[in-house]
Design a protein around this motif. Structure first.
Motif, mmCIF file in Angstrom:
data_model
loop_
_atom_site.group_PDB
_atom_site.id
_atom_site.type_symbol
_atom_site.label_atom_id
_atom_site.label_comp_id
_atom_site.label_asym_id
_atom_site.label_seq_id
_atom_site.Cartn_x
_atom_site.Cartn_y
_atom_site.Cartn_z
ATOM 1 N N VAL A 1 0.823 -1.153 -0.135
ATOM 2 C CA VAL A 1 -0.112 -0.090 0.348
ATOM 3 C C VAL A 1 0.699 1.411 -0.039
ATOM 4 O O VAL A 1 1.286 1.703 1.127
ATOM 5 C CB VAL A 1 -0.882 -0.286 1.266
ATOM 6 N N VAL A 2 0.926 2.069 -1.138
ATOM 7 C CA VAL A 2 2.164 3.022 -1.568
ATOM 8 C C VAL A 2 1.174 4.371 -1.214
ATOM 9 O O VAL A 2 1.646 5.418 -0.203
ATOM 10 C CB VAL A 2 2.254 3.458 -2.327
ATOM 11 N N ILE A 3 -0.288 4.850 -0.743
ATOM 12 C CA ILE A 3 -0.879 5.743 -0.217
ATOM 13 C C ILE A 3 -2.754 5.165 0.272
ATOM 14 O O ILE A 3 -3.285 4.430 -0.494
ATOM 15 C CB ILE A 3 -1.498 6.758 -1.603
ATOM 16 N N GLU A 4 -2.729 5.693 0.711
ATOM 17 C CA GLU A 4 -4.141 5.272 1.399
ATOM 18 C C GLU A 4 -5.494 6.914 1.478
ATOM 19 O O GLU A 4 -4.662 7.550 2.615
ATOM 20 C CB GLU A 4 -4.564 4.707 2.363
ATOM 21 N N PHE A 5 -6.435 7.407 1.890
ATOM 22 C CA PHE A 5 -7.467 8.260 1.731
ATOM 23 C C PHE A 5 -9.076 7.694 1.757
ATOM 24 O O PHE A 5 -9.766 7.197 1.464
ATOM 25 C CB PHE A 5 -6.822 9.252 0.940
ATOM 26 N N THR A 6 -9.407 9.402 1.922
ATOM 27 C CA THR A 6 -10.644 8.737 2.391
ATOM 28 C C THR A 6 -10.895 10.309 1.950
ATOM 29 O O THR A 6 -10.614 11.053 1.475
ATOM 30 C CB THR A 6 -11.697 8.947 4.096
ATOM 31 N N ARG A 7 -12.456 9.852 1.101
ATOM 32 C CA ARG A 7 -12.722 10.883 -0.755
ATOM 33 C C ARG A 7 -14.611 10.644 -0.133
ATOM 34 O O ARG A 7 -15.050 9.326 0.108
ATOM 35 C CB ARG A 7 -12.808 10.450 -1.562
ATOM 36 N N SER A 8 -15.145 11.543 -0.066
ATOM 37 C CA SER A 8 -16.508 12.054 -0.102
ATOM 38 C C SER A 8 -16.412 12.716 -0.900
ATOM 39 O O SER A 8 -15.905 13.323 -1.941
ATOM 40 C CB SER A 8 -17.227 12.811 1.406
#
Length: 176
Positions: free
Chosen positions: A148-155
């Motif tokens: 995993v190189v990036i993770e984020f929460t988006r709405s």
């Protein structure tokens, strides 16, 4: 007993993307395509965005760092992983509402290939716009080494299937 491969459902004859009604909390969408990032793209994106950190475009400088080579600029990583998730999540979005908790647990280098995986965290009707709902997803970017190189929460606000804005707008020719 021989294990049978999972049955792959038939593709829809006409894919129009997901609408609000198509999301359920817990759904997980994995990008169909991977995307390899080139050194040229990294340098272009870094200079286009006026990022002057040499770690992204000066190989001699980067070789002296703990990474030993230039890093892909994190805003490009975010843009690519977000883009990879669009066909599964927000192709019919009216607007992005925000990104939260962006984390970069591993570096990305030129020639890495990334995929996106998004899990639906919440869905709700809009209180002010009847034609949209609001969906939140947690997205991870995963490289060819399964890191995993990036993770984020988006709405985002996503149209409902019957919204006027997403009705078929393919032009009908005046004559055949």
């Amino acid at each position: 007993m021989d294990e049978q491969p999972a049955t792959i459902p038939a593709a829809p004859k006409r894919w129009r993307g997901r609408f609000y009604e198509d999301f359920d909390v817990g759904d997980v969408f994995k990008s169909r395509l991977g995307r390899t990032i080139t050194e040229t793209e990294n340098i272009w994106f870094t200079t286009l965005t006026m990022n002057t950190n040499q770690l992204h475009f000066n190989r001699v400088f980067a070789e002296r760092t703990e990474f030993g080579q230039p890093l892909v600029v994190s805003s490009l990583t975010l843009a690519i992983v977000l883009g990879l998730s669009v066909s599964d999540t927000s192709e019919n979005a009216a607007a992005n509402l925000g990104w939260e908790d962006i984390k970069l647990p591993r570096p990305v280098f030129a020639e890495d290939t990334l995929w996106a995986e998004s899990e639906v965290l919440s869905c709700r009707e809009s209180k002010s716009r009847a034609e949209v709902g609001i969906v939140a997803v947690h997205t991870r970017g995963i490289n060819q080494r399964r890191e995993v190189v990036i993770e984020f929460t988006r709405s985002f606000m996503v149209y409902k299937r019957g919204a006027a804005a997403v009705q078929d707008n393919f032009p009908t020719p005046d004559s055949e």
